[in-house]
Motif scaffolding. Sequence first.
Motif, short mmCIF file in Angstrom:
data_model
loop_
_atom_site.label_atom_id
_atom_site.label_comp_id
_atom_site.label_asym_id
_atom_site.label_seq_id
_atom_site.Cartn_x
_atom_site.Cartn_y
_atom_site.Cartn_z
N ALA A 200 0.94 -1.07 -0.10
CA ALA A 200 0.08 -0.18 -0.06
C ALA A 200 0.91 1.22 -0.05
CB ALA A 200 -0.84 0.10 1.40
N CYS A 201 0.51 2.21 -0.71
CA CYS A 201 1.13 3.61 -0.71
C CYS A 201 0.26 4.64 -0.27
CB CYS A 201 1.82 3.86 -2.30
SG CYS A 201 3.09 2.92 -2.56
N ALA A 202 0.81 5.44 0.54
CA ALA A 202 0.00 6.54 1.21
C ALA A 202 0.22 7.67 -0.03
CB ALA A 202 0.66 7.00 2.47
N PRO A 203 -0.68 8.75 0.18
CA PRO A 203 -0.48 9.62 -0.85
C PRO A 203 0.66 10.41 -0.74
CG PRO A 203 -2.68 9.83 0.14
CD PRO A 203 -1.95 8.64 0.84
N GLY A 204 1.36 10.45 -1.87
CA GLY A 204 2.65 11.29 -2.06
C GLY A 204 3.92 10.48 -1.74
N GLU A 205 3.41 9.02 -1.22
CA GLU A 205 4.81 8.19 -1.04
C GLU A 205 5.26 7.79 -2.29
OE1 GLU A 205 5.75 4.15 1.17
OE2 GLU A 205 3.81 4.47 1.00
N ARG A 206 6.78 7.83 -2.36
CA ARG A 206 7.35 7.21 -3.79
C ARG A 206 7.50 5.73 -3.80
NH1 ARG A 206 13.06 9.74 -3.41
NH2 ARG A 206 12.95 8.55 -1.37
N LYS A 207 7.46 5.48 -5.32
CA LYS A 207 7.81 4.06 -5.32
C LYS A 207 8.85 3.25 -4.53
CE LYS A 207 8.62 2.60 -9.41
NZ LYS A 207 10.10 1.72 -9.43
N ALA A 208 9.97 4.34 -4.67
CA ALA A 208 11.24 3.67 -4.00
C ALA A 208 11.09 3.64 -2.45
CB ALA A 208 12.35 4.71 -4.48
N ASP A 209 10.44 4.20 -1.93
CA ASP A 209 10.31 4.03 -0.52
C ASP A 209 9.42 2.95 -0.04
OD1 ASP A 209 11.60 6.42 0.03
OD2 ASP A 209 9.99 7.68 -0.02
N ALA A 210 8.52 2.64 -1.29
CA ALA A 210 7.46 1.37 -0.84
C ALA A 210 8.30 0.22 -1.06
CB ALA A 210 6.31 1.47 -1.75
#
Length: 383
Positions: free
Chosen positions: A279-289
């Motif tokens: 899951a990705c929060a709004p604004g979270e980058r793909k690299a961080d996920a």
Amino acid sequence: MNPDLQIVGAGLTGLTAAIEAAERGWRVTVAEAHSSPGGRARTLAAPFRANLGTHAIYVDGPWWAWLERRGLTPPIVGAPRQAGLVRAGGRLGPWPAELSRAIAALPAEAPAEESLRAWLLRHVDAKTAEAIIAVVFIFTFDHDPGRLSAAFAHQRLRRALAGGVRYVVGGWSTLVDLLAERAAGLGAQIRTRTRVPALPAGPTILATSLATARRLTGDSSLTWPGGRTATVDLGLRADGGPDWFRVLDLDDRIYAARYSLADPTLAPPGHELIQISAACAPGERKADAELRVQHLLDQSWPGWRAAVQWHRSALRTHCTGAIDLPGTTWHDRPAISRGGALTVATDQSAAPGLLAEVGIAAAQLAVQQLGETSTPAEAYERV
């Protein structure tokens, strides 16, 4: 001769609509921008046959019955017996029995007007509520399922945990091929590599994403919330791998499954295919996920980095179906009939179902509604 019906998009929704319409004797043309049918249900070519979309089919749903009536059920396998793991509080372990008991003890119905989190907190403690919310991620792909309508989430939670999940042997493309062959056998023309730049004249079903339908129609009301998810697909050497089929990360909203353990045709001999959603929060980058995914793999599959033979990742927005916020139900989503001879059938349309089933139900309703207003040929004459 002009077709009775034009369908834009040859994914599961478009192919279902083509079969339904062709069974009524309509002349059907399906336009698909890609080089092959399937849409988000396509499967990559060997050696690692990763699916682009969701990976399981619920055999208790109306779509499975629809396939059975037509002899279109694909070969399927169930989940293997290898244990699943759950990560909670930073620790890996078996599925907690107390979580199953807490879910089973919930009331049979939940209100649409209230958020899942608020409703759960009236029935369980905060820790259990957050664990249940994390489980709901599996079939909503939302970064915070606790914000969703309690009725929407709870209905799907009960159904998902009731069993009946099967995996299509060879990936989704096996089913896509069956649907495309049936549609063509009924006379439907499927034209690949055909991009539609403007709304077609005459009776039309837009079996696309809502974003594409919005662009073609100029109708700004064609919008609805959806999930934002990072996907990571890995092809790994199997030597020294762990003995689990799937891992559910309750801490970080991640789901990982070794699909080749259920269906060995998805990977070369001696290799595994693992597909992961985070899951990705709004604004979270793909690299961080991806970093969160890597931390989970470090814990659940020691040495996985050295075993990687193939890797692919993507950030997918509004690609995992509709989510209903408090105060809304599927009836409030964009209507399928858009006036005249135009219908829009997507997995975010006003239709019931779980995940891809929404698009299937929307396709059936679109054909039904076009047939009720007039025969497609008559509608074409009026346009």
